[in-house]
Scaffold this motif. Sequence first.
Motif, PDB file in Angstrom:
ATOM      1  N   PRO A  24       0.822  -1.218   0.000  1.00 26.48           N
ATOM      2  CA  PRO A  24       0.000   0.000   0.000  1.00 26.48           C
ATOM      3  C   PRO A  24       0.854   1.266   0.000  1.00 26.48           C
ATOM      4  O   PRO A  24       1.880   1.336   0.683  1.00 26.48           O
ATOM      5  CB  PRO A  24      -0.811  -0.119   1.289  1.00 26.48           C
ATOM      6  N   LEU A  25       0.398   2.254  -0.766  1.00 28.14           N
ATOM      7  CA  LEU A  25       1.132   3.511  -0.929  1.00 28.14           C
ATOM      8  C   LEU A  25       0.277   4.699  -0.520  1.00 28.14           C
ATOM      9  O   LEU A  25      -0.939   4.587  -0.372  1.00 28.14           O
ATOM     10  CB  LEU A  25       1.548   3.691  -2.396  1.00 28.14           C
ATOM     11  N   MET A  26       0.929   5.834  -0.397  1.00 25.71           N
ATOM     12  CA  MET A  26       0.263   7.107  -0.152  1.00 25.71           C
ATOM     13  C   MET A  26       1.040   8.206  -0.870  1.00 25.71           C
ATOM     14  O   MET A  26       2.215   8.033  -1.203  1.00 25.71           O
ATOM     15  CB  MET A  26       0.203   7.413   1.346  1.00 25.71           C
ATOM     16  N   PHE A  27       0.363   9.316  -1.129  1.00 31.00           N
ATOM     17  CA  PHE A  27       0.997  10.472  -1.764  1.00 31.00           C
ATOM     18  C   PHE A  27       0.838  11.688  -0.869  1.00 31.00           C
ATOM     19  O   PHE A  27      -0.159  11.837  -0.170  1.00 31.00           O
ATOM     20  CB  PHE A  27       0.350  10.778  -3.122  1.00 31.00           C
ATOM     21  N   HIS A  28       1.829  12.577  -0.947  1.00 30.96           N
ATOM     22  CA  HIS A  28       1.756  13.859  -0.242  1.00 30.96           C
ATOM     23  C   HIS A  28       2.439  14.917  -1.091  1.00 30.96           C
ATOM     24  O   HIS A  28       3.480  14.674  -1.694  1.00 30.96           O
ATOM     25  CB  HIS A  28       2.441  13.797   1.123  1.00 30.96           C
ATOM     26  N   GLN A  29       1.832  16.089  -1.133  1.00 31.20           N
ATOM     27  CA  GLN A  29       2.432  17.231  -1.815  1.00 31.20           C
ATOM     28  C   GLN A  29       2.450  18.389  -0.835  1.00 31.20           C
ATOM     29  O   GLN A  29       1.411  18.861  -0.400  1.00 31.20           O
ATOM     30  CB  GLN A  29       1.637  17.601  -3.068  1.00 31.20           C
ATOM     31  N   SER A  30       3.665  18.821  -0.487  1.00 28.64           N
ATOM     32  CA  SER A  30       3.798  19.813   0.582  1.00 28.64           C
ATOM     33  C   SER A  30       3.659  21.244   0.097  1.00 28.64           C
ATOM     34  O   SER A  30       3.232  22.110   0.831  1.00 28.64           O
ATOM     35  CB  SER A  30       5.139  19.656   1.282  1.00 28.64           C
ATOM     36  N   GLY A  31       4.083  21.497  -1.119  1.00 29.75           N
ATOM     37  CA  GLY A  31       4.027  22.863  -1.621  1.00 29.75           C
ATOM     38  C   GLY A  31       5.262  23.656  -1.290  1.00 29.75           C
ATOM     39  O   GLY A  31       5.309  24.853  -1.493  1.00 29.75           O
ATOM     40  N   GLY A  32       6.291  22.987  -0.793  1.00 25.03           N
ATOM     41  CA  GLY A  32       7.543  23.677  -0.524  1.00 25.03           C
ATOM     42  C   GLY A  32       8.248  24.040  -1.816  1.00 25.03           C
ATOM     43  O   GLY A  32       7.748  23.800  -2.905  1.00 25.03           O
ATOM     44  N   CYS A  33       9.411  24.575  -1.713  1.00 29.16           N
ATOM     45  CA  CYS A  33      10.144  24.955  -2.917  1.00 29.16           C
ATOM     46  C   CYS A  33      10.798  23.727  -3.551  1.00 29.16           C
ATOM     47  O   CYS A  33      10.897  22.678  -2.940  1.00 29.16           O
ATOM     48  CB  CYS A  33      11.199  26.011  -2.601  1.00 29.16           C
ATOM     49  N   CYS A  41       5.628   9.996  -3.327  1.00 29.41           N
ATOM     50  CA  CYS A  41       5.018   8.696  -3.095  1.00 29.41           C
ATOM     51  C   CYS A  41       5.791   7.966  -1.997  1.00 29.41           C
ATOM     52  O   CYS A  41       7.020   7.877  -2.053  1.00 29.41           O
ATOM     53  CB  CYS A  41       5.045   7.892  -4.400  1.00 29.41           C
ATOM     54  N   PHE A  42       5.035   7.471  -1.006  1.00 32.21           N
ATOM     55  CA  PHE A  42       5.626   6.768   0.124  1.00 32.21           C
ATOM     56  C   PHE A  42       4.886   5.462   0.357  1.00 32.21           C
ATOM     57  O   PHE A  42       3.735   5.314  -0.046  1.00 32.21           O
ATOM     58  CB  PHE A  42       5.499   7.595   1.416  1.00 32.21           C
ATOM     59  N   GLU A  43       5.533   4.539   1.072  1.00 33.96           N
ATOM     60  CA  GLU A  43       4.783   3.399   1.576  1.00 33.96           C
ATOM     61  C   GLU A  43       3.743   3.965   2.545  1.00 33.96           C
ATOM     62  O   GLU A  43       4.023   4.908   3.288  1.00 33.96           O
ATOM     63  CB  GLU A  43       5.714   2.424   2.289  1.00 33.96           C
ATOM     64  N   ASP A  44       2.549   3.413   2.503  1.00 40.37           N
ATOM     65  CA  ASP A  44       1.465   3.942   3.329  1.00 40.37           C
ATOM     66  C   ASP A  44       1.891   3.976   4.787  1.00 40.37           C
ATOM     67  O   ASP A  44       2.338   2.970   5.334  1.00 40.37           O
ATOM     68  CB  ASP A  44       0.209   3.094   3.164  1.00 40.37           C
ATOM     69  N   GLY A  45       1.801   5.141   5.405  1.00 41.64           N
ATOM     70  CA  GLY A  45       2.176   5.323   6.798  1.00 41.64           C
ATOM     71  C   GLY A  45       3.587   5.812   7.017  1.00 41.64           C
ATOM     72  O   GLY A  45       3.930   6.207   8.122  1.00 41.64           O
ATOM     73  N   ASP A  46       4.425   5.816   5.969  1.00 41.70           N
ATOM     74  CA  ASP A  46       5.806   6.282   6.132  1.00 41.70           C
ATOM     75  C   ASP A  46       5.906   7.803   6.229  1.00 41.70           C
ATOM     76  O   ASP A  46       6.946   8.321   6.611  1.00 41.70           O
ATOM     77  CB  ASP A  46       6.694   5.793   4.984  1.00 41.70           C
ATOM     78  N   PHE A  47       4.868   8.513   5.855  1.00 39.35           N
ATOM     79  CA  PHE A  47       4.828   9.965   5.999  1.00 39.35           C
ATOM     80  C   PHE A  47       3.756  10.286   7.025  1.00 39.35           C
ATOM     81  O   PHE A  47       2.620   9.812   6.911  1.00 39.35           O
ATOM     82  CB  PHE A  47       4.506  10.641   4.661  1.00 39.35           C
ATOM     83  N   LYS A  48       4.131  11.035   8.038  1.00 37.66           N
ATOM     84  CA  LYS A  48       3.174  11.396   9.084  1.00 37.66           C
ATOM     85  C   LYS A  48       2.274  12.516   8.599  1.00 37.66           C
ATOM     86  O   LYS A  48       2.727  13.637   8.357  1.00 37.66           O
ATOM     87  CB  LYS A  48       3.903  11.842  10.357  1.00 37.66           C
ATOM     88  N   VAL A  49       0.997  12.213   8.437  1.00 38.77           N
ATOM     89  CA  VAL A  49       0.002  13.198   8.046  1.00 38.77           C
ATOM     90  C   VAL A  49      -0.491  13.869   9.314  1.00 38.77           C
ATOM     91  O   VAL A  49      -0.760  13.205  10.311  1.00 38.77           O
ATOM     92  CB  VAL A  49      -1.162  12.523   7.294  1.00 38.77           C
ATOM     93  N   ARG A  87      15.167  12.428 -12.952  1.00 37.85           N
ATOM     94  CA  ARG A  87      15.300  12.033 -11.564  1.00 37.85           C
ATOM     95  C   ARG A  87      15.193  13.248 -10.672  1.00 37.85           C
ATOM     96  O   ARG A  87      15.977  14.172 -10.773  1.00 37.85           O
ATOM     97  CB  ARG A  87      16.665  11.359 -11.378  1.00 37.85           C
ATOM     98  N   GLY A  88      14.226  13.226  -9.773  1.00 38.45           N
ATOM     99  CA  GLY A  88      14.139  14.263  -8.760  1.00 38.45           C
ATOM    100  C   GLY A  88      15.108  13.943  -7.645  1.00 38.45           C
ATOM    101  O   GLY A  88      15.749  12.899  -7.632  1.00 38.45           O
ATOM    102  N   SER A  89      15.220  14.845  -6.697  1.00 38.92           N
ATOM    103  CA  SER A  89      16.158  14.602  -5.593  1.00 38.92           C
ATOM    104  C   SER A  89      15.404  14.369  -4.291  1.00 38.92           C
ATOM    105  O   SER A  89      15.866  14.711  -3.227  1.00 38.92           O
ATOM    106  CB  SER A  89      17.109  15.787  -5.452  1.00 38.92           C
ATOM    107  N   SER A  90      14.237  13.766  -4.404  1.00 44.52           N
ATOM    108  CA  SER A  90      13.418  13.543  -3.221  1.00 44.52           C
ATOM    109  C   SER A  90      13.535  12.092  -2.751  1.00 44.52           C
ATOM    110  O   SER A  90      14.283  11.304  -3.307  1.00 44.52           O
ATOM    111  CB  SER A  90      11.958  13.860  -3.555  1.00 44.52           C
ATOM    112  N   PHE A  91      12.742  11.760  -1.740  1.00 43.42           N
ATOM    113  CA  PHE A  91      12.701  10.399  -1.207  1.00 43.42           C
ATOM    114  C   PHE A  91      11.539   9.604  -1.784  1.00 43.42           C
ATOM    115  O   PHE A  91      11.214   8.535  -1.297  1.00 43.42           O
ATOM    116  CB  PHE A  91      12.582  10.436   0.321  1.00 43.42           C
ATOM    117  N   SER A  92      10.896  10.125  -2.814  1.00 40.79           N
ATOM    118  CA  SER A  92       9.744   9.476  -3.414  1.00 40.79           C
ATOM    119  C   SER A  92      10.144   8.131  -4.023  1.00 40.79           C
ATOM    120  O   SER A  92      11.221   7.985  -4.604  1.00 40.79           O
ATOM    121  CB  SER A  92       9.145  10.403  -4.468  1.00 40.79           C
ATOM    122  N   LEU A  93       9.271   7.134  -3.907  1.00 39.86           N
ATOM    123  CA  LEU A  93       9.593   5.764  -4.286  1.00 39.86           C
ATOM    124  C   LEU A  93       9.878   5.557  -5.770  1.00 39.86           C
ATOM    125  O   LEU A  93      10.556   4.598  -6.132  1.00 39.86           O
ATOM    126  CB  LEU A  93       8.457   4.824  -3.858  1.00 39.86           C
TER     127      LEU A  93
END
Length: 121
Positions: A24-33, A41-49, A87-93
């Motif tokens: 299971p996965l989840m997505f988050h978009q923070s709006g930062g720079c 994209c993270f494994e579901d629960g790996d990002f604290k909402v 390739r972005g420089s994020s932790f996205s899967l």
Amino acid sequence: MVKRIEATEDALEVIDQLQKRYGPLMFHQSGGCCDGSQPMCFEDGDFKVGESDVLLGEVANCPFYMSRDQFEYWKHTHLTLHITEGRGSSFSLEIPLGIRFIIKSRLFTEEELQVLEQEQN
């Protein structure tokens, strides 16, 4: 019903590939720079909402969250999750695949905005 977030076929194929690998996965978009403004994209629960996040909906059974501040800018906009090479420089899967998720957008029609307003009440 009006959806705030949907995904292209290309994005759905990548999500399917990632779900087979990670579950299971989840997505988050923070709006930062920089890369913070792209969907992650993270494994579901790996990002604290938290309370400062808004659930926009689901894509391929994956919840998609956005920071409340970012949502205030985009609340009149329909979002489409897509992919692009590079390739972005994020932790996205998806990063090791040589692609990254991006957002395409369009303004909601007046009719869609009316439906969204009725759904909130």
